[in-house]
Design a protein around this motif. Structure first.
Motif, PDB file in Angstrom:
ATOM      1  N   VAL A  23      -8.458   2.671 -17.992  1.00 46.77           N
ATOM      2  CA  VAL A  23      -8.171   2.165 -16.580  1.00 46.77           C
ATOM      3  C   VAL A  23      -6.837   2.812 -16.436  1.00 46.77           C
ATOM      4  N   PRO A  26      -6.971   6.807 -14.683  1.00 43.71           N
ATOM      5  CA  PRO A  26      -7.069   7.407 -13.224  1.00 43.71           C
ATOM      6  C   PRO A  26      -5.765   7.103 -12.580  1.00 43.71           C
ATOM      7  N   LEU A  27      -4.878   6.166 -12.987  1.00 42.85           N
ATOM      8  CA  LEU A  27      -3.703   5.803 -12.188  1.00 42.85           C
ATOM      9  C   LEU A  27      -2.463   6.929 -12.773  1.00 42.85           C
ATOM     10  N   TYR A  30       0.484   7.722 -10.078  1.00 46.47           N
ATOM     11  CA  TYR A  30       1.303   6.640  -9.701  1.00 46.47           C
ATOM     12  C   TYR A  30       2.599   6.276 -10.613  1.00 46.47           C
ATOM     13  N   GLU A 210      -4.105   3.644  -1.224  1.00 51.85           N
ATOM     14  CA  GLU A 210      -5.481   4.008  -1.521  1.00 51.85           C
ATOM     15  C   GLU A 210      -6.172   2.656  -2.079  1.00 51.85           C
ATOM     16  N   PHE A 211      -7.363   2.479  -1.712  1.00 54.09           N
ATOM     17  CA  PHE A 211      -8.141   1.136  -2.333  1.00 54.09           C
ATOM     18  C   PHE A 211      -8.273   1.296  -3.929  1.00 54.09           C
ATOM     19  N   LEU A 212      -8.485   2.502  -4.264  1.00 53.02           N
ATOM     20  CA  LEU A 212      -8.744   2.416  -5.965  1.00 53.02           C
ATOM     21  C   LEU A 212      -7.439   2.047  -6.624  1.00 53.02           C
ATOM     22  N   PHE A 213      -6.304   2.237  -6.283  1.00 54.02           N
ATOM     23  CA  PHE A 213      -5.203   1.653  -6.835  1.00 54.02           C
ATOM     24  C   PHE A 213      -5.305   0.200  -6.958  1.00 54.02           C
ATOM     25  N   TYR A 214      -5.489  -0.440  -5.806  1.00 57.69           N
ATOM     26  CA  TYR A 214      -5.461  -2.003  -5.947  1.00 57.69           C
ATOM     27  C   TYR A 214      -6.908  -2.488  -6.528  1.00 57.69           C
ATOM     28  N   LEU A 215      -7.958  -1.866  -6.749  1.00 55.41           N
ATOM     29  CA  LEU A 215      -9.105  -2.055  -7.664  1.00 55.41           C
ATOM     30  C   LEU A 215      -8.848  -1.933  -8.842  1.00 55.41           C
ATOM     31  N   LEU A 216      -8.204  -0.995  -9.371  1.00 54.52           N
ATOM     32  CA  LEU A 216      -7.849  -0.795 -10.878  1.00 54.52           C
ATOM     33  C   LEU A 216      -6.820  -1.835 -11.294  1.00 54.52           C
TER      34      LEU A 216
END
Length: 297
Positions: A23, A26-27, A30, A210-216
């Motif tokens: 997980v 992908p971050l 950041y 990005e939505f992906l950041f908050y999802l992960l």
């Protein structure tokens, strides 16, 4: 060691943490501090929501237990709760600092040292008993860690600090026998959030879009923070700290296997030998030693 629900809880917690890198990868664009901040703030919001909406009766019961306690007992439990939150904060903060400013090796190596420190601290502080096989397993762990740390004193020092904070956190949790474990965890995470909040304006980056950041981050908060920490606290209700601590080796073992088979990172012979010794030490530590017969032949 008899396999029961406490053992299963501890084992599950460290297996979950072993897959954390899947997980986090992908971050990687950041800042590490942003991941830490949002991980904690998400966790606090979720835990408050769960307790206030679905677990009001548990909160009332714990509050009644707290009110019935004597002043000295209240002070002790309050101190342990605050200390637990502070140790978590220090552990996560120094872990992130080590990744950014020292080396990834020092951060990862900390969780190889931590089981040894936890077991030794449990022996001296909690008076937990260890048999000869378990001491032999600790000896194997020390040898494997020495092989991995050879030639890097700075990495070793940071690893020791990170490991010590989490080892002390595990030791403190053995003293919680009165309150619901999820309530205890909620209080500790809230303390962590309060301690980190003043750092957020200075060390936090621009607001992610990005939505992906908050999802992960949501996945990290639920599956890699709340659930494994709760399982860890639950396991400590029925297991010695030393046994929970030694199972922590499952985490770096999975990291090692993922690095080699999934992320295709190179592994040298020394690393392979060291992790092999760690696996052997975990098996030896958890072997059930038969009782010595007292019957005369």
């Amino acid at each position: 060691m008899r396999f029961n629900r406490y053992y299963a809880s501890a084992l599950t917690a460290f297996i979950i943490w072993g897959f954390f890198s899947l997980v986090l990868k992908p971050l990687h664009d950041y800042p590490s501090m942003d991941i830490l901040f949002y991980r904690i703030f998400y966790s606090v919001a979720l835990l408050l929501g769960i307790n206030l909406i679905f677990r009001r009766e548990v909160l009332k019961k714990d509050w009644q237990i707290w009110k019935a306690m004597g002043g000295r007992q209240k002070k002790t439990l309050a101190f342990m709760t605050v200390a637990g939150g502070m140790l978590l904060t220090a552990n996560w903060f120094i872990f992130i600092y080590a990744i950014n400013h020292v080396s990834l090796k020092s951060a990862s190596f900390a969780y190889l040292i931590c089981p040894i420190l936890t077991t030794i601290l449990a022996f001296f502080i909690l008076k937990e008993k260890l048999n000869n096989m378990q001491w032999a397993a600790i000896g194997l762990s020390v040898i494997s860690c020495a092989l991995l740390s050879y030639g890097s004193l700075k990495d070793l020092l940071y690893s020791l600090v990170i490991a010590l904070t989490f080892a002390l956190y595990l030791i403190i949790q053995r003293k919680y026998n009165h309150f619901d474990r999820l309530v205890v965890l909620s209080l500790q995470i809230m303390i962590t959030a309060i301690l980190l909040l003043p750092l957020f304006p200075k060390y936090g980056g621009p607001l992610p879009t990005e939505f992906l950041f908050y999802l992960l981050i949501g996945i990290i908060a639920v599956f890699f923070t709340i659930i494994p920490l709760f399982l860890n606290l639950y396991a400590l209700k029925g297991m010695d700290s030393s046994r929970v601590g030694i199972l922590m080796y499952i985490n770096p073992m999975i990291n090692f296997l993922l690095a080699f088979f999934y992320f295709k990172e190179e592994v040298n012979l020394m690393q392979g030998l060291s992790y092999g010794l760690i696996l052997v030490s975990v098996v030896i530590f958890n072997l059930k030693v038969p009782a010595r017969s007292t019957t005369n032949p």
